[in-house]
Write an enzyme that holds these catalytic residues in place. Structure first.
Site, short mmCIF file in Angstrom:
data_model
loop_
_atom_site.label_atom_id
_atom_site.label_comp_id
_atom_site.label_asym_id
_atom_site.label_seq_id
_atom_site.Cartn_x
_atom_site.Cartn_y
_atom_site.Cartn_z
N HIS A 33 0.83 -1.21 0.00
CA HIS A 33 0.00 0.00 0.00
C HIS A 33 0.86 1.26 0.00
O HIS A 33 2.10 1.20 0.08
CB HIS A 33 -0.94 0.00 1.22
CG HIS A 33 -0.22 -0.05 2.54
ND1 HIS A 33 0.31 1.07 3.14
CD2 HIS A 33 0.03 -1.09 3.38
CE1 HIS A 33 0.86 0.74 4.30
NE2 HIS A 33 0.70 -0.59 4.47
N CYS A 75 2.97 -4.84 6.77
CA CYS A 75 2.70 -4.75 5.33
C CYS A 75 3.92 -4.20 4.59
O CYS A 75 4.94 -3.87 5.17
CB CYS A 75 1.49 -3.86 5.08
SG CYS A 75 -0.06 -4.56 5.69
#
Length: 494
Positions: free
Chosen positions: A453, A469
């Site tokens: 992301h 992440c």
């Protein structure tokens, strides 16, 4: 008798001969001798001169036979030979000025008198002030009054001397420079229909000199070239660092080159072949100035959830992200620009076209803090600096796959599954926007709650940690999102 006559004749002849040589010529008698009171230069006999230089740089001409000072020439006039000859001629004609004096270099009192005369002419002699306690100037002990007694009326509370080793050093924060707030506008208040302008807008942008400290345009030009070649350096900020080093290695692998960061000629040549100058002019539009913008982004997730959108906070933040730049560096490049006024022309990075080759495999290298994208033939087509997990919340291991792609997504905060932020114990939905927790892109993996992301803080990419992440800049995540499709494998390597 003959001997006597011969002797007398020789004696007379000798006297006549000696008188002839000793008698001054008419020319010599005509030469006047300057009195001590006349000024200028007096030539010594036979031109026998000694030349000295005093402490002030003056040229002192001394008669070598008598030791008398003939002339003193200041530094700015001692090379004026024409003036010297003219002054000499005046003395020969008896027209020398009457302000001259003679001094002997070997006489201390004479030289002291000469020095004092110089100071008096320059107005630098100041008579000493009269001492009211010593009118006779005898420096006697009785001339000074006794010291006053300390009756407690004097403040003797002097500050203590500084103690060693008292400096407190704080840990270095790599992104500790805060954006400079715009100066207060001096123009009339904006009309109500311009309420969408960012807060505190107006006037020219105020730039702290520290924002551009260490930034170099040649380094920024290299960063632009790397970005054009598919090897993202992260933010373009004009500074060398690990992100630039990694991008340069990836650039050479992608393009089959051996470019070095010190090869200025090669960098300029590559820029010319890939799109021209590293920087270009951009005219701010009415849409740029209008926004909409938010006043600020709170840190607390519960407060974030109350906003309508996690939008940009200023024109400079929006433009910096559009042109892959660090916001502070954008301000430093345009110190006099009014970013809130449509029509303003600013200097921005000319990063060129985005990568368009479809990606068939992704490798997230935890050690290098970099994401590599390969095409179907196994050729590297893009590389991005990344923040991949942390020791507290490590990223996945092994091979996973892309499950879906979402642009401008909401973010669901669930403290029961992910990390806990602040004192928030409830599930929260944070609205979309580039300043949201996952930025403007979410590439979900088949492992729940994990994905690739964007970020609201692009300058920290590759320098901080994430909650497990893979975090990229918003523009890199958006580029990668357009190159992948569900099912593309993502391999995590150490």
């Amino acid at each position: 008798m003959l001997r006597t006559i011969f002797t007398l004749s020789a004696l007379v002849a000798g006297l006549v001969f000696s008188n002839a040589f000793a008698a001054p010529t008419r020319d010599g008698a005509a030469q006047p001798v300057r009195a001590a009171g006349s000024g200028g230069i007096l030539l010594a006999q036979d031109g026998n001169l000694d030349i000295y230089y005093d402490a002030r740089g003056n040229r002192v001409i001394v008669d070598a036979d008598t030791g008398k000072v003939i002339a003193i020439q200041p530094p700015q006039t001692r090379l004026d030979r024409r003036a010297l000859r003219r002054e000499t001629r005046l003395r020969q004609l008896g027209r020398a000025p009457a302000d001259d004096d003679r001094y002997y270099l070997d006489d201390p009192q004479d030289m002291a008198r000469f020095r004092r005369k110089q100071l008096e002419e320059e107005g630098r002699v100041i008579p000493p002030p009269a001492d009211e306690y010593d009118p006779d100037n005898n420096n006697s002990v009785d001339a000074y009054p006794p010291a006053p007694q300390d009756d407690g009326s004097y403040d003797n509370n002097y500050p203590d001397a500084p103690q060693p080793n008292t400096i407190q050093r704080q840990p270095l924060n790599e992104a500790s420079i805060n954006p400079v707030q715009p100066t207060v506008p001096t123009e009339e208040a904006a009309p109500s229909d311009q309420a969408a302008l960012p807060p505190n807008a107006g006037g020219k942008t105020s730039v702290d000199p520290s924002l551009s400290l260490g930034a170099r345009q040649d380094v920024a030009a290299l960063q632009v070239l790397l970005d054009r070649g598919g090897a993202s350096p992260g933010v373009i900020d004009g500074r060398f660092g690990s992100n630039v080093d990694k991008a340069l290695a990836a650039y050479n692998q992608i393009n089959g080159s051996s470019l070095k960061s010190t090869d200025a000629v090669g960098i300029q040549s590559a820029l010319s072949q890939s799109g021209g100058d590293a920087f270009a002019n951009y005219t701010i539009t009415a849409e740029d100035a209008a926004g909409p913008y938010v006043a600020s982004i709170p840190e607390d997730y519960s407060q974030k959830a109350q906003l309508d959108r996690m939008g940009y906070t200023s024109v400079t933040e929006a433009l910096a992200e559009r042109f892959h730049m660090d916001e502070n560096y954008l301000k430093a490049l345009n110190p006099d620009a009014n970013f809130n006024r449509p029509g303003t022309i600013v200097k921005v990075a000319n990063f060129g076209r985005l990568v368009s080759t479809p990606v068939a495999r992704i490798v997230a290298d935890k050690g290098k803090k970099e994401v590599f994208a390969y095409d179907a033939s196994g050729k590297l087509v893009a590389a991005y600096p990344a923040t991949i997990g942390s020791s507290d919340t490590p990223s996945p291991t092994g091979i996973h796959a892309v499950s879906r792609v979402a642009l401008d997504p909401n973010y669901t905060y669930n403290p029961n599954i992910n990390f806990k932020q602040g004192e928030n114990n409830k599930i929260l939905t944070i609205p979309p926007g580039p300043n949201g927790p996952v930025g403007s892109v979410w590439i979900a993996l088949d492992k729940p709650t994990y994905g690739i992301h964007g970020t609201p803080e692009p300058s920290k990419i590759g320098k901080t940690e994430s909650h497990g992440c893979v975090r990229l800049t918003n523009w890199d995540a958006r580029e990668l999102a357009k190159l992948v499709s569900p099912g593309v494998p993502v391999e995590f390597v150490e």
